[in-house]
Design a protein around this motif. Structure first.
Motif, PDB file in Angstrom:
ATOM      1  N   THR A  77     -36.165  -5.527  -3.699  1.00 14.25           N
ATOM      2  CA  THR A  77     -35.800  -6.862  -4.165  1.00 14.25           C
ATOM      3  C   THR A  77     -36.896  -7.455  -5.030  1.00 14.25           C
ATOM      4  N   ILE A  78     -38.130  -7.379  -4.572  1.00 16.91           N
ATOM      5  CA  ILE A  78     -39.259  -7.922  -5.332  1.00 16.91           C
ATOM      6  C   ILE A  78     -39.453  -7.137  -6.628  1.00 16.91           C
ATOM      7  N   ALA A  79     -39.343  -5.813  -6.548  1.00 14.03           N
ATOM      8  CA  ALA A  79     -39.510  -4.973  -7.741  1.00 14.03           C
ATOM      9  C   ALA A  79     -38.415  -5.276  -8.771  1.00 14.03           C
ATOM     10  N   LEU A  80     -37.178  -5.415  -8.307  1.00 10.88           N
ATOM     11  CA  LEU A  80     -36.070  -5.762  -9.206  1.00 10.88           C
ATOM     12  C   LEU A  80     -36.314  -7.111  -9.882  1.00 10.88           C
ATOM     13  N   ALA A  81     -36.735  -8.077  -9.102  1.00 10.04           N
ATOM     14  CA  ALA A  81     -36.962  -9.418  -9.633  1.00 10.04           C
ATOM     15  C   ALA A  81     -38.047  -9.405 -10.705  1.00 10.04           C
ATOM     16  N   HIS A  82     -39.157  -8.745 -10.418  1.00 15.94           N
ATOM     17  CA  HIS A  82     -40.233  -8.675 -11.408  1.00 15.94           C
ATOM     18  C   HIS A  82     -39.776  -7.948 -12.667  1.00 15.94           C
TER      19      HIS A  82
END
Length: 112
Positions: free
Chosen positions: A10-15
């Motif tokens: 989720t964090i990787a996708l958002a960044h």
């Protein structure tokens, strides 16, 4: 990529989406997950994990949504340009392979 761990993904996708301005489809292809998974991650999970990053991703999503009609129009134009180019190429090849009668090879001469 980070396919198995939802929190990290989720964090990787958002960044990725904030940095590149990627669409949901582009992010899904890049991370090897479905569009549904990307959407779930950046709307539900991200909102609970990181509210500031969530707001940044929502801005990217709104921009992409407002531009999608332009991308669709460009894709349609490119499709028809490619089809026209193929027709021109085929016509050019056919005109180079004419026999002595002036007809393209393989075409029967009509009987009267």
């Amino acid at each position: 990529m980070v396919k198995g761990l939802p929190e990290e993904r989720t964090i990787a996708l958002a960044h990725y989406m904030v940095d590149s301005g990627a669409t949901v489809r582009q992010a899904a292809a890049r991370f090897g997950v479905s569009k549904s998974t990307v959407h779930k991650d950046i709307t539900t999970r991200l909102k609970r994990q990181n509210a500031v990053l969530y707001a940044e991703v929502q801005a990217v999503l709104l921009r992409n949504k407002s531009e999608r009609h332009i991308r669709g129009g460009n894709a349609t134009r490119d499709k028809y340009r490619e089809e026209a180019r193929k027709r021109e190429t085929a016509a050019s090849c056919a005109s180079h392979t004419q026999n002595k009668t002036g007809r393209p090879e393989g075409k029967p001469v009509p009987q009267i």
